[in-house]
Design an enzyme around this catalytic site. Structure first.
Site, PDB file in Angstrom:
ATOM      1  N   LYS A 131      -7.340   4.608  21.530  1.00  0.00           N
ATOM      2  CA  LYS A 131      -6.267   4.094  22.395  1.00  0.00           C
ATOM      3  C   LYS A 131      -6.706   4.115  23.852  1.00  0.00           C
ATOM      4  O   LYS A 131      -6.375   3.201  24.623  1.00  0.00           O
ATOM      5  CB  LYS A 131      -5.007   4.936  22.218  1.00  0.00           C
ATOM      6  CG  LYS A 131      -3.876   4.569  23.167  1.00  0.00           C
ATOM      7  CD  LYS A 131      -2.622   5.390  22.940  1.00  0.00           C
ATOM      8  CE  LYS A 131      -1.531   4.996  23.925  1.00  0.00           C
ATOM      9  NZ  LYS A 131      -0.258   5.714  23.675  1.00  0.00           N
TER      10      LYS A 131
ATOM     11  N   HIS B  81     -19.922 -20.335 -15.320  1.00  0.00           N
ATOM     12  CA  HIS B  81     -18.887 -20.829 -14.413  1.00  0.00           C
ATOM     13  C   HIS B  81     -17.523 -20.241 -14.739  1.00  0.00           C
ATOM     14  O   HIS B  81     -16.519 -20.943 -14.817  1.00  0.00           O
ATOM     15  CB  HIS B  81     -18.843 -22.356 -14.415  1.00  0.00           C
ATOM     16  CG  HIS B  81     -20.142 -22.985 -14.002  1.00  0.00           C
ATOM     17  ND1 HIS B  81     -20.787 -22.662 -12.837  1.00  0.00           N
ATOM     18  CD2 HIS B  81     -20.925 -23.898 -14.625  1.00  0.00           C
ATOM     19  CE1 HIS B  81     -21.904 -23.361 -12.736  1.00  0.00           C
ATOM     20  NE2 HIS B  81     -22.022 -24.109 -13.823  1.00  0.00           N
TER      21      HIS B  81
END
Length: 571
Positions: A142, A326
């Protein structure tokens, strides 16, 4: 001239659980004469490395207590981290309090996820929930205007260079480090939320006292979706209606965390970037597969291999092999041995198996390896390999990716990203009432004999892993023709028959086979195409408004047909 945003590192706070790489920072601290404040074991390690250290207790005037639970949770620490020294008022206030500011905070956290993965007791896991560490990290992040925060040992070298040079880090560098720090604490808290959500579920006493708040959309603390077991399916192909309120199954806030484990060469296509992230609370899933041999895995390798891996475990404890291409199976079979299962699976569609992925749910034997050797294969995945089988595959197939995964798939929840959101569902498994042949409804023809019923049960299990619309033909517990991914079901029927009859030297494999459909036939034409091809029995969910037309078509030919009242769409 140095940029004005640089802040030299004159005073640092160091508290790390993992001491790896600390030597680089220690040398820089010692050479630069940096004042270092530290805790317990970190302080001892730094002293061993030649750093003069001030203990946190000397700063706070309060000893480490409660078995180490309280060390740095003190204003004398946090005011020094949070004071924005670019603000004259805060700087003056800090001096008035007699507190010295910190220019750098170096922290890494208790190993919560490692403790969970190690199978530790609940008490030990709770003790590895870090409190002071995240508080310091968030405070320093922060206050990046004044403080550099280091949470990643990979950044020790950068920090050491800036300390030794006296330059410190720029504001841009401090902000980048702060962003990494917030990501660290966010992932840490997400892992804790996931674990507690899976173990500390909403008790019935809350419902008794307050009612089901979930149904009103109020906040609640249900289990993480990633930990929820499937709730089962309804007896007909309808949306799943769990007895639990949706809020208990899927909490209002979905929290989960993954860690990047591998950057891949590219994604589905060469212009796409890709990487692999693994579940931080898991160490035995498919994403953690041990690669024993071959080229690095690609994005498409992972997709296909995961599909094959899931497919073979639908048949456990039977021995099964799947060949995928696939993200679709081009052959699935059950056999008395893994070698036999592989031969049967490969025979379904040898052309499509070229360049495919093979998965087995049993140890790969030398006999199976000898059969695989002449076939171009991208990946093989199994729970284990006979030493002779592994040596043969490694010697004869330089590029073959060989994966070992010790655990069957057990992910309870699936999700798919859509633009701006996430779809979440329980994993489709062969565990609904309609998946048991004992619950099937005979609507046409004679009851199947034992052999036919065995093939129907096989076909029904195999259909789960086929992309919709899906039609699967089977014989002798092996696929002989698969129609998948078509936009109408009758096309899938024709495709399954065509493949059955053209891919094995022109043999008429459809005749005498059985068929499974992953969802109902909307018209009779699909079923008629299968019946005309010689299919002797069909299993399908039912549920169409034209069910009777489909049943009538089967009855007209004396074809056995069962309804499961369960469907297995796979999109």
């Amino acid at each position: 001239m140095e940029p004005k945003t640089n802040r030299p590192i004159r005073r640092a706070l160091v508290s790390v659980y993992d001491k790896t790489g600390l030597e680089a920072l220690a040398l820089a601290f010692a050479d630069a004469g940096t004042e270092v404040v530290s805790t317990g074991s970190t302080a001892r390690k730094l002293r061993e490395l030649g750093v003069r250290v001030t203990e946190v207790a000397q700063v706070t005037g309060f000893p480490e207590s409660l078995g180490g639970r309280v060390k740095t949770l003190d204003p004398h620490i946090h005011a020094g981290i949070l004071a924005d020294m670019t603000d004259a008022k805060q700087s003056e206030e800090l001096r008035g309090l007699g507190i010295e500011p910190y220019d750098m905070v170096v922290v890494n956290l208790y190993p919560f996820t490692n403790t969970v993965r190690a199978g530790a007791s609940e008490a030990d896991i709770i003790e590895k929930i870090d409190i002071g560490g995240p508080a310091m990290v968030r405070a320093a992040a922060k206050n990046s205007a004044s403080v550099a925060v280091i949470t990643d040992p990979e950044d020790y070298r950068l920090a050491a260079q800036r300390i030794e040079s006296g330059r410190g880090l720029t504001l841009e560098e401090r902000r980048w480090l702060a962003s990494k720090a917030f990501a660290t604490t966010a992932a840490y808290d997400a892992a804790i939320a996931e674990w507690t959500g899976g173990h500390w579920t909403r008790p019935n006493s809350v419902d008794d006292a307050c009612g089901n708040e979930e149904t009103t959309g109020q906040a609640q603390t249900g289990p993480s979706a990633a930990q929820v077991e499937p709730t089962g399916s309804s007896p007909s192909p309808q949306p799943n209606n769990s007895e639990q309120p949706d809020g208990q199954t899927f909490p209002h806030t979905f929290t989960h965390t993954w860690q990047r484990t591998r950057v891949l060469r590219y994604g589905e296509n060469p212009h796409q970037r890709a990487c692999l992230y693994a579940d931080t609370l898991d160490r035995n899933g498919f994403a953690h597969a041990e690669q024993l041999h071959g080229k690095p895995m690609s994005y498409n390798n992972y997709v296909d291999a995961d599909a094959a891996w899931r497919a073979v475990w639908d048949f456990a404890p039977g021995i099964a092999v799947a060949v995928c291409k696939h993200n679709n199976p081009c052959g699935v079979a059950v056999g008395d041995s893994v070698a036999q299962a592989h031969l049967k699976a490969h025979r379904c569609d040898p052309m499509s198996a070229y360049g495919g992925v093979i998965a087995a749910n049993s140890t790969v034997t030398l006999e199976m390896a000898q059969n695989v050797r002449p076939i171009f294969t991208e990946v093989i995945v199994a729970p284990d390999y006979e030493p002779e089988a592994l040596r043969l595959l490694e010697a004869k197939k330089k590029n073959l990716r060989i994966l070992r995964v010790p655990r069957r798939p057990n992910t309870a929840t699936q999700f798919r990203q859509i633009d701006g959101g996430l779809l979440v569902q329980s994993t489709d498994r062969i565990d609904a009432p309609g998946d048991d042949p004992a619950n099937w409804q005979l609507v046409s023809g004679e009851a199947a004999d034992e052999t036919t019923m065995r093939d129907l049960a096989f076909a029904w299990r195999a259909i789960r892993c086929v992309k919709s619309n899906a039609i699967l033909l089977a014989h002798d517990q092996a696929t002989v023709g698969i129609g998948m991914g078509q936009v109408n079901r009758v096309d899938s029927c024709h495709l399954a028959v065509e493949r059955a009859n053209t891919l094995d030297d022109g043999r008429d494999r459809a005749r005498g086979s059985v068929a499974a459909s992953d969802a109902f036939f909307p018209f009779a034409d699909g079923a008629e195409a299968l019946i005309d091809a010689g299919v002797r029995a069909i299993v399908q969910p039912g549920g169409s408004i034209r069910d009777q037309e489909v049943i009538d078509a089967a009855q007209a030919h004396g074809t056995t047909m069962y309804l499961t009242h369960t469907r297995h769409f796979f999109h």
